[in-house]
Motif scaffolding. Structure first.
Motif: not given
Length: 363
Positions: A298-316
């Motif tokens: 969702l809007p304006n999310v900041r995701i750092g280095r070396g992350c792994r995100i799978r089958r997810a919804i990340v809130d704004a």
């Protein structure tokens, strides 16, 4: 006045909403949802809406004075938790042609897919004879493998009939103040003419596209369907344009080894990592060596280095630290809600709460 088209389409997951509602001056639209983001209105343990929940019917009742002021001949009532490609003018025209008091749109679906929507039966002329929410219909002998006529939560009401129903409902202390649970059954009990119309696609006249996005699983799936090579809800269809004003942002930028495959990446995003089969809303940043797969950001999310995100919804507005793993199959995932099909709903904890509470699972 001559009839004009009335149609809408929405997509909450990717940070934009496409909507065009052009109806006759004698009709008024009323929309209602279940709060912000995926999820239904709050309900108590016995299934009734909690004291804090405001239903569409309750909202309509509280605005009877506004309805009276505008004096429409009909009211178009829309549920805010459905993603549909629907021309509402067809519904209004048929409502008038058949001289109905209430008209509702429905689809034929497997009973197991009905969710908490209303299940109805009609006669050969499409007049509704019975209407019940799914738990009641299940108790009356429907099997999960059967097909059912499922209400889409889209209604056209004769204004005077609706006002009478709302006032009667407001005086009932046992009512849930819900259109499906209370208002529609009351209309049938009062002998009103309730018409059911099968939902057809505005362009092809085939079975229409409509998805219930009131649950985490439904919300995620509707977004994933946008990524098909030929999606049934095509965001690039020139005959179904975007009217909602959008933020003026720079185009998405890919730097270093940043790449996206089979994805939607909205304006203002900066991609330094890898995005696979995912939807990124406006203004997101993906750090280097991060992999995002089958997810909705969702809007304006900041995701750092070396992350792994799978089958997810990340809130704004989330800021995800370097090295974070968000995956229902990984024990490294921070405390999060996990849906029945394994979709992680990741959000910042409410103010005053720490993030070290036990991981929440779907009931």
């Amino acid at each position: 006045m001559r009839s004009r088209t009335a149609r809408t389409r929405e997509s909450g997951g990717s940070g934009w909403r496409r909507s065009t509602r052009r109806t006759r001056s004698s009709s008024t639209c009323a929309t209602g949802g279940a709060g912000c983001g995926p999820g239904r209105a709050s309900r108590s343990s016995c299934g009734r809406p909690s004291a804090a929940a405001t239903t569409i019917a309750d909202t309509a009742y509280q605005n009877i004075h506004v309805i009276r002021e505008h004096a429409p001949t009909e009211l178009l009532v829309l549920a805010g938790n459905h993603l549909c490609r629907m021309n509402y003018a067809r519904l209004i025209d048929e409502h008038r042609r058949r001289n109905a008091d209430v008209t509702l749109a429905y689809m034929e679906l497997p009973f197991a897919d009905a969710g908490q929507s209303g299940v109805l039966s009609t006669d050969t002329d499409h007049w509704v004879r019975t209407f019940a929410e799914k738990p009641l219909a299940a108790a009356n002998g429907h099997g999960a493998a059967e097909r059912a006529l499922v209400s889409l939560g889209v209604y056209v009401f004769d204004t005077n009939s609706l006002i009478d129903l709302l006032r009667q409902d407001a005086s009932d202390p046992g009512s849930w103040h819900d259109f499906g649970h209370d208002i529609l059954p009351a209309a049938l009990a009062a002998g009103l003419r309730v018409l059911g119309l099968p939902f057809r696609d505005a362009a092809t006249d085939d079975a229409g596209y409509c998805r219930d996005v009131s649950t985490v699983d439904g919300y995620w799936l509707a977004n994933m369907e946008l990524l098909a090579e030929r999606p049934r809800l095509d965001l690039h269809d020139p005959a179904w344009p975007i009217w909602t004003p959008l933020s003026q942002l720079p185009p998405a930028r890919f730097s270093g080894r940043g790449v996206a495959r089979e994805s939607i990446v909205c304006a203002g995003c900066e991609i330094f990592g890898e995005v696979r089969h995912s939807v990124l809303s406006v203004g997101c940043e993906v750090g280097a060596h991060t992999v995002i797969e089958d997810s909705v950001i969702l809007p304006n999310v900041r995701i750092g280095r070396g992350c792994r995100i799978r089958r997810a919804i990340v809130d704004a507005e989330c800021a995800i630290p370097d090295g974070t793993v968000i995956d229902a199959e990984s024990p490294l995932t921070p405390p999060s809600y996990v849906s029945p099909s394994g979709i992680v709903l990741f959000a910042l904890p409410p103010a005053g709460e720490s993030g070290d509470s036990a991981r929440r699972q779907a009931p």
